[in-house]
Motif scaffolding. Structure first.
Motif, short mmCIF file in Angstrom:
data_model
loop_
_atom_site.label_atom_id
_atom_site.label_comp_id
_atom_site.label_asym_id
_atom_site.label_seq_id
_atom_site.Cartn_x
_atom_site.Cartn_y
_atom_site.Cartn_z
N ASN A 1 -13.52 -4.19 13.24
CA ASN A 1 -12.53 -5.09 12.37
C ASN A 1 -13.33 -6.33 11.74
O ASN A 1 -13.01 -7.49 12.07
N ASN A 2 -14.44 -5.96 10.87
CA ASN A 2 -15.24 -6.81 10.12
C ASN A 2 -15.76 -6.10 8.96
O ASN A 2 -15.77 -4.96 8.90
N PRO A 3 -15.81 -6.72 7.96
CA PRO A 3 -16.46 -6.22 6.67
C PRO A 3 -17.61 -5.14 6.71
O PRO A 3 -17.32 -3.90 6.03
N GLU B 1 -8.18 -5.06 5.24
CA GLU B 1 -7.32 -6.41 5.39
C GLU B 1 -5.80 -5.87 5.10
O GLU B 1 -5.08 -6.47 5.78
N GLU B 2 -5.60 -4.98 4.23
CA GLU B 2 -4.00 -4.74 3.91
C GLU B 2 -3.36 -3.62 5.19
O GLU B 2 -2.22 -3.95 5.29
N LEU B 3 -4.37 -2.79 5.61
CA LEU B 3 -3.87 -1.84 6.70
C LEU B 3 -4.54 -1.89 8.01
O LEU B 3 -4.68 -0.67 8.28
N GLY B 4 -4.88 -2.96 8.30
CA GLY B 4 -5.58 -2.89 9.51
C GLY B 4 -4.90 -2.33 10.73
O GLY B 4 -5.45 -1.43 11.12
N PRO B 5 -3.85 -2.63 11.06
CA PRO B 5 -3.06 -1.66 12.06
C PRO B 5 -2.99 0.00 11.93
O PRO B 5 -2.95 0.29 12.87
N ALA C 1 0.16 -1.07 -0.26
CA ALA C 1 -1.02 -1.56 -0.52
C ALA C 1 -1.60 -0.80 -1.51
O ALA C 1 -2.45 -1.65 -2.47
N LEU C 2 -1.50 0.52 -1.74
CA LEU C 2 -2.12 1.33 -2.84
C LEU C 2 -1.68 0.38 -4.20
O LEU C 2 -2.38 0.30 -5.12
N SER C 3 -0.35 0.28 -4.22
CA SER C 3 0.20 -0.31 -5.62
C SER C 3 -0.34 -1.66 -5.63
O SER C 3 -0.85 -2.17 -7.03
N MET D 1 -17.56 -1.20 -1.16
CA MET D 1 -17.38 -2.27 -0.25
C MET D 1 -15.97 -3.04 -0.35
O MET D 1 -15.31 -3.47 0.59
N ASP D 2 -15.71 -3.52 -1.66
CA ASP D 2 -14.40 -4.09 -2.32
C ASP D 2 -13.44 -3.21 -1.65
O ASP D 2 -12.33 -3.71 -1.38
#
Length: 162
Positions: free
Chosen positions: A101-103, A78-82, A39-41, A70-71
């Motif tokens: 789990n919302n922005p 989104e990428e690392l939710g779990p 995700a970092l990459s 915010m971005d």
């Protein structure tokens, strides 16, 4: 200029939570780090990142990133939710993942866990304390492009013949 993040999560101290924390620590390199690294990459905005556990009382994620907070938080939600779901399950006083789990909720909650550095703010770190940058206000993308431009092209004469 990079923006500093000193995300600091107070951890639950009950035996069951501490056991789950021990499992997270033991399995981090094999089961969590690859997803974080990928995700970092993909983000192309993070200069540096590290994750620490301090005295089994705090989990800390420290990064320097380009752009809007915010971005940044939305990309990683989104990428690392779990991963964040597992972290917040160990956090003292954290809302349920369904509520986070919302922005907007995720941004607001994580912003409150961002400790400020000592000292005066630098450009891009208004209200966040001191952050030194040896590369000035260059972004990750600019630095990567400059590195690609300065790297010599591979010498095709050294390639194995077919």
């Amino acid at each position: 200029m990079a923006t500093a993040l000193n995300f600091t999560v107070p951890l639950k101290q009950d035996p069951q939570s501490q056991e789950r924390l021990a499992h997270l620590i033991d399995s981090f390199a094999e089961s969590i780090q690859p997803a974080v690294d990928a995700a970092l990459s993909r983000s192309q905005i993070v200069h540096f990142a590290r994750v620490l556990v301090i005295d089994h009382k705090y989990l800390q994620v420290i990064t320097e990133f380009d752009g809007d907070g915010m971005d940044y938080t939305e990309f990683f939600r989104e990428e690392l939710g779990p991963v964040f779901q597992a972290i917040f399950a160990l956090a003292e006083g954290a809302p349920a993942w369904e509520d986070l789990n919302n922005p907007n909720s995720f941004y607001e909650y994580t912003a409150n866990l961002n400790l400020h550095s000592l000292g005066s703010s630098t450009v891009g770190n208004d209200g966040r304390g001191y952050l030194f940058s040896a590369v000035g206000d260059r972004t990750v993308r600019e630095l990567q492009a400059a590195l690609r431009e300065s790297s010599p092209a591979p010498d095709s004469s050294l390639a194995p013949s077919t």
